[in-house]
Design a protein around this motif. Structure first.
Motif, PDB file in Angstrom:
ATOM      1  N   SER A  76       7.461   9.726  -9.264  1.00 45.04           N
ATOM      2  CA  SER A  76       8.467   9.196  -8.352  1.00 45.04           C
ATOM      3  C   SER A  76       9.409  10.302  -7.884  1.00 45.04           C
ATOM      4  O   SER A  76       9.749  11.204  -8.650  1.00 45.04           O
ATOM      5  CB  SER A  76       9.268   8.094  -9.048  1.00 45.04           C
ATOM      6  OG  SER A  76      10.413   7.743  -8.302  1.00 45.04           O
ATOM      7  N   THR A  77       9.846  10.226  -6.636  1.00 42.27           N
ATOM      8  CA  THR A  77      10.801  11.193  -6.105  1.00 42.27           C
ATOM      9  C   THR A  77      12.226  10.898  -6.577  1.00 42.27           C
ATOM     10  O   THR A  77      13.098  11.760  -6.487  1.00 42.27           O
ATOM     11  CB  THR A  77      10.788  11.187  -4.568  1.00 42.27           C
ATOM     12  OG1 THR A  77      11.056   9.850  -4.107  1.00 42.27           O
ATOM     13  CG2 THR A  77       9.442  11.654  -4.043  1.00 42.27           C
ATOM     14  N   LEU A 131       1.550   4.179  -8.546  1.00 41.62           N
ATOM     15  CA  LEU A 131       0.171   4.068  -8.082  1.00 41.62           C
ATOM     16  C   LEU A 131       0.076   4.447  -6.609  1.00 41.62           C
ATOM     17  O   LEU A 131       0.892   4.023  -5.786  1.00 41.62           O
ATOM     18  CB  LEU A 131      -0.334   2.639  -8.278  1.00 41.62           C
ATOM     19  CG  LEU A 131      -1.783   2.352  -7.837  1.00 41.62           C
ATOM     20  CD1 LEU A 131      -2.768   3.111  -8.713  1.00 41.62           C
ATOM     21  CD2 LEU A 131      -2.057   0.859  -7.867  1.00 41.62           C
ATOM     22  N   VAL A 132      -0.923   5.263  -6.262  1.00 41.80           N
ATOM     23  CA  VAL A 132      -1.135   5.726  -4.890  1.00 41.80           C
ATOM     24  C   VAL A 132      -2.436   5.134  -4.353  1.00 41.80           C
ATOM     25  O   VAL A 132      -3.463   5.138  -5.041  1.00 41.80           O
ATOM     26  CB  VAL A 132      -1.201   7.263  -4.826  1.00 41.80           C
ATOM     27  CG1 VAL A 132      -1.612   7.741  -3.434  1.00 41.80           C
ATOM     28  CG2 VAL A 132       0.140   7.866  -5.223  1.00 41.80           C
ATOM     29  N   ILE A 180       0.857  -1.179   0.000  1.00 40.09           N
ATOM     30  CA  ILE A 180       0.000   0.000   0.000  1.00 40.09           C
ATOM     31  C   ILE A 180       0.895   1.232   0.000  1.00 40.09           C
ATOM     32  O   ILE A 180       1.735   1.397   0.883  1.00 40.09           O
ATOM     33  CB  ILE A 180      -0.919  -0.002   1.229  1.00 40.09           C
ATOM     34  CG1 ILE A 180      -1.858  -1.214   1.180  1.00 40.09           C
ATOM     35  CG2 ILE A 180      -1.720   1.303   1.305  1.00 40.09           C
ATOM     36  CD1 ILE A 180      -2.673  -1.402   2.447  1.00 40.09           C
ATOM     37  N   ARG A 181       0.723   2.061  -1.030  1.00 39.84           N
ATOM     38  CA  ARG A 181       1.555   3.258  -1.143  1.00 39.84           C
ATOM     39  C   ARG A 181       0.765   4.474  -0.659  1.00 39.84           C
ATOM     40  O   ARG A 181      -0.345   4.740  -1.137  1.00 39.84           O
ATOM     41  CB  ARG A 181       2.031   3.470  -2.578  1.00 39.84           C
ATOM     42  CG  ARG A 181       2.955   4.678  -2.742  1.00 39.84           C
ATOM     43  CD  ARG A 181       3.502   4.783  -4.157  1.00 39.84           C
ATOM     44  NE  ARG A 181       4.533   3.774  -4.404  1.00 39.84           N
ATOM     45  CZ  ARG A 181       4.365   2.718  -5.199  1.00 39.84           C
ATOM     46  NH1 ARG A 181       3.203   2.515  -5.807  1.00 39.84           N
ATOM     47  NH2 ARG A 181       5.353   1.860  -5.389  1.00 39.84           N
ATOM     48  N   ILE A 182       1.369   5.203   0.270  1.00 41.09           N
ATOM     49  CA  ILE A 182       0.735   6.386   0.858  1.00 41.09           C
ATOM     50  C   ILE A 182       1.514   7.623   0.437  1.00 41.09           C
ATOM     51  O   ILE A 182       2.722   7.711   0.646  1.00 41.09           O
ATOM     52  CB  ILE A 182       0.694   6.276   2.394  1.00 41.09           C
ATOM     53  CG1 ILE A 182      -0.097   5.027   2.804  1.00 41.09           C
ATOM     54  CG2 ILE A 182       0.048   7.527   3.008  1.00 41.09           C
ATOM     55  CD1 ILE A 182      -0.021   4.703   4.276  1.00 41.09           C
ATOM     56  N   VAL A 219       5.549   7.862   0.038  1.00 36.43           N
ATOM     57  CA  VAL A 219       6.152   8.855  -0.846  1.00 36.43           C
ATOM     58  C   VAL A 219       5.871  10.217  -0.234  1.00 36.43           C
ATOM     59  O   VAL A 219       4.709  10.568  -0.001  1.00 36.43           O
ATOM     60  CB  VAL A 219       5.571   8.783  -2.271  1.00 36.43           C
ATOM     61  CG1 VAL A 219       6.216   9.840  -3.157  1.00 36.43           C
ATOM     62  CG2 VAL A 219       5.760   7.398  -2.857  1.00 36.43           C
ATOM     63  N   HIS A 220       6.924  10.990   0.036  1.00 37.26           N
ATOM     64  CA  HIS A 220       6.748  12.274   0.711  1.00 37.26           C
ATOM     65  C   HIS A 220       7.202  13.425  -0.180  1.00 37.26           C
ATOM     66  O   HIS A 220       8.283  13.374  -0.770  1.00 37.26           O
ATOM     67  CB  HIS A 220       7.550  12.297   2.020  1.00 37.26           C
ATOM     68  CG  HIS A 220       7.565  13.641   2.663  1.00 37.26           C
ATOM     69  ND1 HIS A 220       8.724  14.325   2.965  1.00 37.26           N
ATOM     70  CD2 HIS A 220       6.551  14.461   3.046  1.00 37.26           C
ATOM     71  CE1 HIS A 220       8.429  15.483   3.511  1.00 37.26           C
ATOM     72  NE2 HIS A 220       7.127  15.592   3.572  1.00 37.26           N
TER      73      HIS A 220
END
Length: 264
Positions: free
Chosen positions: A49-50, A58-59, A4-6, A30-31
């Motif tokens: 992407s950072t 995907l978020v 799960i990407r936050i 991901v910040h």
């Protein structure tokens, strides 16, 4: 099992680190300090992407904290996505622009008794009583001016009677709430002034703030009121992104709430 990407936007490093430490290997974070590049494709949210420019990820969930010059379209995209967002994206969208947001909130609040004026664009305004003009879409206001007599606006503004009294904020994070006394060296008051701190909560203001939060479906909200010297209370503003870093008791509650929200 897919991770799960936050996506976390705007929180300070200390808060981001606290959130990361509470997540297990099933979660990715991901910040971004500022509003990132995103895309909404067939109902799915993607963020750049950072580490790899041009690559989109995907978020699954979003935490948004901040007010940015270019965030109206971004918040609208989040509302269109309609995925898990803290605070609720549709509520943020309804309150993001300060004057339309105020009009919506006044329709809910019991404390809407201030008789306000409004001018559009550049217009002259004249009053025999002391009033405050507020303009700009920013919730802190691009600027304010207190005056009696003649005044000319430079852009669309709301004009409200000046009420001498105590400024307070009802702060709500999940099921926790506080009343903050706003202080300042002049008639302008702020949570950032050294004297601002928690005080005994007014239950009627709390009920009013909870009704506003429920109306906009917001999990976190800051509702500003002025309490006149005669005891009358008036709604001033609803903050869709209230600062959660100034007061340690609010910060702790927000981190705990956000962690629970992320893993739910």
């Amino acid at each position: 099992m897919d991770k799960i990407r936050i996506l976390v936007i705007g929180l300070e490093e200390a808060e981001v680190n606290a959130l990361k430490q509470s997540l297990n290997f099933n979660y990715l974070m991901v910040h971004y300090d500022l509003v990132p590049q995103v895309k909404l494709i067939e109902g799915q949210l993607y963020v750049e992407s950072t580490s790899v420019p041009g690559k989109y990820l995907l978020v699954n969930k979003v935490i948004f904290h901040g007010i940015y010059k270019d965030d109206v379209d971004f918040i609208t995209l989040l509302a269109m996505w309609n995925g898990p967002c803290l605070p609720n994206a549709l509520g943020m969208m309804d309150l993001r622009q300060r004057i339309p947001g105020l009009a919506r909130a006044l329709s809910v609040s019991k404390f809407s008794g201030i008789k306000r004026g409004m001018v559009i664009g550049e217009q002259d305004y004249s009053t025999e009583t002391e009033v405050v003009a507020k303009w700009g879409i920013w919730h802190c206001g691009e600027d304010k001016n207190k005056f009696t007599g003649d005044w000319t606006s430079t852009e669309t503004s709301v004009i409200e009677e000046f009420i001498d009294g105590e400024a307070v904020r009802i702060m709500i994070v999940g099921d926790k709430s506080w009343q903050i006394r706003l202080t300042g060296d002049t008639w302008l008051k702020s949570i950032h002034n050294e004297g601002s701190w928690e005080m005994e909560i007014d239950q009627e203001l709390l009920l009013d703030s909870k009704a506003i939060a429920q109306h906009f479906n917001l999990q976190t909200v800051g509702v500003d009121y002025i309490i006149g010297k005669n005891g009358e209370r008036y709604l001033l503003e609803v903050n869709h992104i209230p600062n959660v870093t100034v007061f340690p008791f609010v910060n702790k509650a927000f981190i705990e709430y956000a962690v629970e929200w992320m893993v739910s």
